[in-house]
Design an enzyme around this catalytic site. Structure first.
Site, mmCIF file in Angstrom:
data_model
loop_
_atom_site.group_PDB
_atom_site.id
_atom_site.type_symbol
_atom_site.label_atom_id
_atom_site.label_comp_id
_atom_site.label_asym_id
_atom_site.label_seq_id
_atom_site.Cartn_x
_atom_site.Cartn_y
_atom_site.Cartn_z
ATOM 1 N N GLU A 54 0.843 -1.200 0.000
ATOM 2 C CA GLU A 54 0.000 0.000 0.000
ATOM 3 C C GLU A 54 0.880 1.253 0.000
ATOM 4 O O GLU A 54 0.646 2.205 -0.749
ATOM 5 C CB GLU A 54 -0.903 -0.021 1.238
ATOM 6 N N ASP A 58 0.858 3.843 -3.147
ATOM 7 C CA ASP A 58 0.522 5.252 -2.989
ATOM 8 C C ASP A 58 1.449 6.112 -3.864
ATOM 9 O O ASP A 58 1.003 7.021 -4.565
ATOM 10 C CB ASP A 58 0.674 5.594 -1.496
ATOM 11 N N ASP A 127 -6.880 1.792 0.616
ATOM 12 C CA ASP A 127 -5.642 1.058 0.882
ATOM 13 C C ASP A 127 -5.465 -0.127 -0.071
ATOM 14 O O ASP A 127 -4.376 -0.360 -0.596
ATOM 15 C CB ASP A 127 -5.626 0.532 2.325
ATOM 16 N N GLU A 130 -4.514 0.953 -3.544
ATOM 17 C CA GLU A 130 -3.082 1.289 -3.588
ATOM 18 C C GLU A 130 -2.224 0.027 -3.598
ATOM 19 O O GLU A 130 -1.270 -0.089 -4.384
ATOM 20 C CB GLU A 130 -2.711 2.165 -2.382
HETATM 21 MN MN MN Z 1 -3.508 4.364 2.134
#
Ligand code: MN
Length: 249
Positions: A54, A58, A127, A130
């Site tokens: 994650e 990102d 999350d 990502e």
């Molecule tokens: Mn996140």
């Protein structure tokens, strides 16, 4: 690992690969990308959760989105670009994209989290979105091309549309303030008009006033929510009225 879980994992990987139209070389990566820490704790101490992917995803999404923005809006200034980017790389927006991909049906959660409908929470969906892009990036040998292709195929047009229509979550109070300072040298004022309902579920109505140019209203479950709605209306009113006059056609 029991064969039951093996099958459960294999099914998810296959579904994810079909959705993304991407075949993972390392099948443990998509499993990790879909594993919430509650599942890792409840079922398999040795299984990794998605948190590191994650973290990486990102950054991957931030790069992909930046590229789309600078190519689509070549005239835009850095400040504007970073505002749009942070609105896109936000819980509210990425969770929307995660739902479009159906990731809410694939994420691995503990029984407790499932009972509480954890898979529908925006923060969790953001999350997972990502981490899936992080997984593709790692699986491709840290090459941005495959995750970029997937993102562009599904979301590039949608994203550009959302931005043009103002349909991305934005901090309207901040952007309104920037606008009113630029146009009139003043900041917007917010006043409580009224509140109603019992203590735990009150509804607030706020007004937003900019000089004697704009007066808009918003309602919400909190003053902040009501202010944001009023700010959004004021922002679009000013945008309509002042931005279009500037353009020479
Ligand atoms: Mn996140």
């Amino acid at each position: 690992m029991s064969s039951n879980l093996d099958r459960k994992f294999a099914e998810r990987v296959e579904k994810l690969e079909n959705i993304l139209d991407y075949t993972f070389k390392d099948k443990s990566l998509p499993i990790t990308a879909l594993t919430h820490s509650s599942f890792a704790a409840e079922y398999h101490k040795e299984i990794k959760d998605y948190e590191v992917l994650e973290f990486l995803g990102d950054a991957v999404l931030s790069l992909i989105v930046s590229e789309i923005l600078i190519k689509t809006f070549p005239e835009a200034k850095e400040g504007e670009l970073s505002q749009i980017r942070s609105a896109v790389i936000s819980e509210a927006y990425l969770s929307r994209l995660a739902r479009i991909l159906g990731l809410n049906e694939l994420v691995l959660l503990s029984k407790g989290e499932i009972a509480q409908k954890g898979m529908e929470r925006d923060s969790l969906l953001c999350d997972v979105f990502e981490s899936v892009f992080g997984a593709v990036y790692v699986d491709s040998g840290y090459d941005i091309k495959p995750p970029r292709e997937i993102f562009n195929k599904y979301f590039k047009e949608y994203l550009i549309e959302s931005i043009k229509k103002g349909n991305i979550p934005r901090d309207y109070k901040s952007i309104l303030q920037i606008k009113t300072q630029r146009l009139f040298g003043v900041v917007p004022k917010y006043n409580l008009i009224h509140s109603e309902g019992p203590e735990h579920e009150k509804t607030f109505t706020m007004e937003c006033v900019v000089n004697n140019v704009v007066r808009t209203f918003g309602t919400g479950k909190s003053k902040k929510e009501a202010e944001t709605e009023a700010a959004k209306k004021a922002f679009f009113y000013l945008k309509e009225r002042y931005d279009s006059n500037k353009k020479k056609k």
